[in-house]
Design a protein around this motif. Structure first.
Motif, PDB file in Angstrom:
ATOM      1  N   ARG A 103      -6.200  -0.723  -7.157  1.00  0.00           N
ATOM      2  CA  ARG A 103      -7.232   0.263  -6.853  1.00  0.00           C
ATOM      3  C   ARG A 103      -6.594   1.481  -6.204  1.00  0.00           C
ATOM      4  NH1 ARG A 103     -12.200  -1.426  -7.927  1.00  0.00           N
ATOM      5  NH2 ARG A 103     -13.114   0.368  -6.877  1.00  0.00           N
ATOM      6  N   ALA A 104      -6.932   2.655  -6.729  1.00  0.00           N
ATOM      7  CA  ALA A 104      -6.396   3.911  -6.203  1.00  0.00           C
ATOM      8  C   ALA A 104      -7.504   4.646  -5.463  1.00  0.00           C
ATOM      9  CB  ALA A 104      -5.854   4.776  -7.329  1.00  0.00           C
ATOM     10  N   ARG A 105      -7.118   5.345  -4.413  1.00  0.00           N
ATOM     11  CA  ARG A 105      -8.075   6.165  -3.664  1.00  0.00           C
ATOM     12  C   ARG A 105      -7.552   7.590  -3.618  1.00  0.00           C
ATOM     13  NH1 ARG A 105     -12.232   5.543  -0.122  1.00  0.00           N
ATOM     14  NH2 ARG A 105     -12.061   3.272  -0.186  1.00  0.00           N
ATOM     15  N   ALA A 106      -8.395   8.529  -4.012  1.00  0.00           N
ATOM     16  CA  ALA A 106      -8.067   9.957  -3.961  1.00  0.00           C
ATOM     17  C   ALA A 106      -9.147  10.634  -3.141  1.00  0.00           C
ATOM     18  CB  ALA A 106      -7.997  10.545  -5.362  1.00  0.00           C
ATOM     19  N   GLY A 107      -8.858  10.927  -1.887  1.00  0.00           N
ATOM     20  CA  GLY A 107      -9.886  11.430  -0.991  1.00  0.00           C
ATOM     21  C   GLY A 107     -10.944  10.362  -0.785  1.00  0.00           C
ATOM     22  N   ARG A 121      -7.681  12.016 -15.615  1.00  0.00           N
ATOM     23  CA  ARG A 121      -9.113  11.838 -15.848  1.00  0.00           C
ATOM     24  C   ARG A 121      -9.738  10.968 -14.751  1.00  0.00           C
ATOM     25  NH1 ARG A 121      -9.663   9.270 -21.275  1.00  0.00           N
ATOM     26  NH2 ARG A 121      -8.778  11.260 -21.923  1.00  0.00           N
ATOM     27  N   LYS A 122      -9.036   9.918 -14.347  1.00  0.00           N
ATOM     28  CA  LYS A 122      -9.592   8.986 -13.365  1.00  0.00           C
ATOM     29  C   LYS A 122      -9.454   9.485 -11.927  1.00  0.00           C
ATOM     30  CE  LYS A 122      -9.353   4.467 -15.631  1.00  0.00           C
ATOM     31  NZ  LYS A 122      -8.858   3.069 -15.503  1.00  0.00           N
ATOM     32  N   ILE A 123      -8.305  10.119 -11.613  1.00  0.00           N
ATOM     33  CA  ILE A 123      -7.989  10.436 -10.223  1.00  0.00           C
ATOM     34  C   ILE A 123      -8.189  11.914  -9.905  1.00  0.00           C
ATOM     35  CG2 ILE A 123      -6.123  10.464  -8.508  1.00  0.00           C
ATOM     36  CD1 ILE A 123      -4.993   7.979  -9.950  1.00  0.00           C
ATOM     37  N   GLY A 124      -7.784  12.795 -10.827  1.00  0.00           N
ATOM     38  CA  GLY A 124      -7.903  14.222 -10.586  1.00  0.00           C
ATOM     39  C   GLY A 124      -6.710  14.967 -11.135  1.00  0.00           C
ATOM     40  N   THR A 125      -6.964  16.078 -11.823  1.00  0.00           N
ATOM     41  CA  THR A 125      -5.874  16.827 -12.455  1.00  0.00           C
ATOM     42  C   THR A 125      -4.941  17.475 -11.438  1.00  0.00           C
ATOM     43  OG1 THR A 125      -7.294  18.779 -12.569  1.00  0.00           O
ATOM     44  CG2 THR A 125      -7.291  17.328 -14.476  1.00  0.00           C
ATOM     45  N   LEU A 177       0.846  -1.188   0.000  1.00  0.00           N
ATOM     46  CA  LEU A 177       0.000   0.000   0.000  1.00  0.00           C
ATOM     47  C   LEU A 177       0.881   1.237   0.000  1.00  0.00           C
ATOM     48  CD1 LEU A 177      -2.928   1.059   0.132  1.00  0.00           C
ATOM     49  CD2 LEU A 177      -2.624   1.221   2.621  1.00  0.00           C
ATOM     50  N   LEU A 178       0.773   2.041  -1.059  1.00  0.00           N
ATOM     51  CA  LEU A 178       1.543   3.273  -1.176  1.00  0.00           C
ATOM     52  C   LEU A 178       0.616   4.450  -0.916  1.00  0.00           C
ATOM     53  CD1 LEU A 178       3.548   2.519  -4.451  1.00  0.00           C
ATOM     54  CD2 LEU A 178       4.285   2.165  -2.098  1.00  0.00           C
ATOM     55  N   THR A 179       1.072   5.414  -0.136  1.00  0.00           N
ATOM     56  CA  THR A 179       0.237   6.576   0.158  1.00  0.00           C
ATOM     57  C   THR A 179       1.058   7.861   0.079  1.00  0.00           C
ATOM     58  OG1 THR A 179       0.672   6.440   2.543  1.00  0.00           O
ATOM     59  CG2 THR A 179      -1.256   5.253   1.707  1.00  0.00           C
ATOM     60  N   HIS A 180       0.369   8.929  -0.289  1.00  0.00           N
ATOM     61  CA  HIS A 180       0.952  10.271  -0.272  1.00  0.00           C
ATOM     62  C   HIS A 180      -0.207  11.244  -0.111  1.00  0.00           C
ATOM     63  CE1 HIS A 180       3.500  13.695  -1.022  1.00  0.00           C
ATOM     64  NE2 HIS A 180       2.750  14.076  -2.046  1.00  0.00           N
ATOM     65  N   GLY A 181      -0.275  11.897   1.034  1.00  0.00           N
ATOM     66  CA  GLY A 181      -1.414  12.760   1.317  1.00  0.00           C
ATOM     67  C   GLY A 181      -2.693  11.939   1.328  1.00  0.00           C
ATOM     68  N   ASP A 182      -3.702  12.381   0.564  1.00  0.00           N
ATOM     69  CA  ASP A 182      -4.959  11.630   0.523  1.00  0.00           C
ATOM     70  C   ASP A 182      -5.039  10.712  -0.692  1.00  0.00           C
ATOM     71  OD1 ASP A 182      -5.288  13.425  -1.543  1.00  0.00           O
ATOM     72  OD2 ASP A 182      -7.284  14.098  -0.935  1.00  0.00           O
ATOM     73  N   LEU A 183      -3.873  10.487  -1.338  1.00  0.00           N
ATOM     74  CA  LEU A 183      -3.811   9.609  -2.500  1.00  0.00           C
ATOM     75  C   LEU A 183      -3.137   8.302  -2.109  1.00  0.00           C
ATOM     76  CD1 LEU A 183      -4.185   9.259  -5.595  1.00  0.00           C
ATOM     77  CD2 LEU A 183      -1.941  10.321  -5.882  1.00  0.00           C
ATOM     78  N   SER A 184      -3.734   7.170  -2.476  1.00  0.00           N
ATOM     79  CA  SER A 184      -3.142   5.876  -2.143  1.00  0.00           C
ATOM     80  C   SER A 184      -3.353   4.891  -3.287  1.00  0.00           C
ATOM     81  CB  SER A 184      -3.738   5.315  -0.849  1.00  0.00           C
ATOM     82  OG  SER A 184      -5.113   5.019  -1.012  1.00  0.00           O
ATOM     83  N   LEU A 185      -2.514   3.869  -3.309  1.00  0.00           N
ATOM     84  CA  LEU A 185      -2.606   2.818  -4.328  1.00  0.00           C
ATOM     85  C   LEU A 185      -2.339   1.470  -3.683  1.00  0.00           C
ATOM     86  CD1 LEU A 185      -2.693   1.784  -7.312  1.00  0.00           C
ATOM     87  CD2 LEU A 185      -0.219   2.215  -7.403  1.00  0.00           C
ATOM     88  N   ASP A 186      -3.265   0.539  -3.863  1.00  0.00           N
ATOM     89  CA  ASP A 186      -3.079  -0.844  -3.414  1.00  0.00           C
ATOM     90  C   ASP A 186      -2.501  -1.621  -4.587  1.00  0.00           C
ATOM     91  OD1 ASP A 186      -3.383  -3.577  -2.764  1.00  0.00           O
ATOM     92  OD2 ASP A 186      -5.017  -3.119  -1.397  1.00  0.00           O
ATOM     93  N   LEU A 187      -1.249  -2.059  -4.450  1.00  0.00           N
ATOM     94  CA  LEU A 187      -0.565  -2.721  -5.555  1.00  0.00           C
ATOM     95  C   LEU A 187      -1.155  -4.090  -5.872  1.00  0.00           C
ATOM     96  CD1 LEU A 187       3.107  -1.835  -4.579  1.00  0.00           C
ATOM     97  CD2 LEU A 187       1.721  -0.762  -6.350  1.00  0.00           C
TER      98      LEU A 187
END
Length: 217
Positions: free
Chosen positions: A140-144, A199-203, A126-136
Motif C-alpha cells: 500500500r502506497a500513501r501520497a499525502g 495514474r494511481k499516485i500522481g504525475t 516502510l519506505l518514505t520520501h517526502g509525503d510519499l510512502s510504501l509499506d512493503l
C-alpha cells in the motif's frame, strides 16, 4: 549491518544478487557448493542465507536438512527454477523461511530479505520520501492523504524509486531492479508501469528526464 550468505552456483545469478546487495549497503559472501553452504551457514557469522536448490554437489533441500539438524536458526530463502506446489511445500516444511522461483526481481528478493530480518530492522518495511510512502508488507502506497493498493510489479517499481530518490534511473536500471536479471532490454514495460504509478499516485512524483530515464521528484 546484516551479513548475507549466497549459496548459488550460477555465476550470473550470484553476481546479480551480490551486486544488488552491495548497492544497498548490505555485505554478502557467495559460495557455489552445498558443502560450503553448510559450513558457513552453521558458523553463526551470517544473518540470512539465500539458497539455490540445484547445487552441483547436493540439493538445497539437503543443505537445509543439515543446517536445521545441526540447530542453525538463520533465516533461509530458497531460490529455484522449480515452482511446483510440491517443491514449495518441501522447502517450507524442510525449514526454509521463504521460497522464490526464478526468474525474480531483485527488489522483491530484497523486500523478502528485509522481512526476514525485520526483528533487527523494525523500520525496514516502510519506505518514505517526502509525503510519499510504501509499506512493503501490504503493498500500500500513501501520497499525502491518498492511499492506494499496488500490484506486486507496481510496488517493486515504486520501491526502486524510493530507494534512489532524486537519482535519474535509466530504463535498463529500472528493469534490472524491478524485473530481475531475466529481462528484455527492448521492452517498453517500464514506460507502461510508470504510467500506472502516475495514474494511481500522481504525475508530480515521477519526472521524465529526456533520453536518460526517470527520477522521483
Amino acid at each position: 549491518m546484516p551479513k548475507i550468505l549466497i549459496v548459488e552456483d550460477e555465476e550470473l545469478i550470484a553476481s546479480f544478487i551480490a551486486k544488488g546487495l552491495e548497492a544497498e549497503g548490505v555485505a554478502s559472501t557467495t559460495v557455489g557448493t552445498g558443502a560450503e553452504g553448510i559450513t558457513l551457514g552453521a558458523s553463526g557469522d551470517f544473518d540470512l542465507m539465500v539458497l539455490d536448490i540445484g547445487l552441483p554437489d547436493m540439493s538445497g533441500f539437503e543443505v537445509l536438512r543439515h543446517l536445521r539438524g545441526a540447530g542453525a536458526t538463520l533465516p533461509v530463502i530458497i531460490l529455484t527454477a522449480r515452482s511446483s506446489v510440491t517443491d514449495t511445500v518441501a522447502g517450507l516444511t524442510g525449514g526454509a523461511d521463504d521460497y522464490m522461483a526464478k526468474p525474480f526481481g531483485f527488489t522483491e528478493l530484497l523486500a523478502r530479505i528485509r522481512l526476514r530480518l525485520r526483528d533487527q530492522q523494525p523500520d525496514a518495511m516502510l519506505l518514505t520520501h517526502g509525503d510519499l510512502s510504501l509499506d512493503l508488507r501490504t503493498r500500500r502506497a500513501r501520497a499525502g492523504a491518498k492511499e492506494v493498493e499496488l500490484t506486486a510489479r507496481e510496488s517493486a517499481l515504486l520501491e526502486a524509486f524510493l530507494r534512489h530518490p532524486g537519482e535519474v534511473l535509466s530504463r535498463e536500471r529500472l528493469l534490472s531492479l524491478a524485473w530481475g536479471y531475466d529481462f528484455d532490454p527492448g521492452s517498453n514495460v517500464v514506460e507502461v508501469y510508470v504510467r500506472y504509478l502516475r495514474r494511481k499516485i500522481g504525475t508530480q512524483y515521477f519526472v521524465t528526464e529526456y533520453k536518460q530515464g526517470y527520477r522521483l521528484a
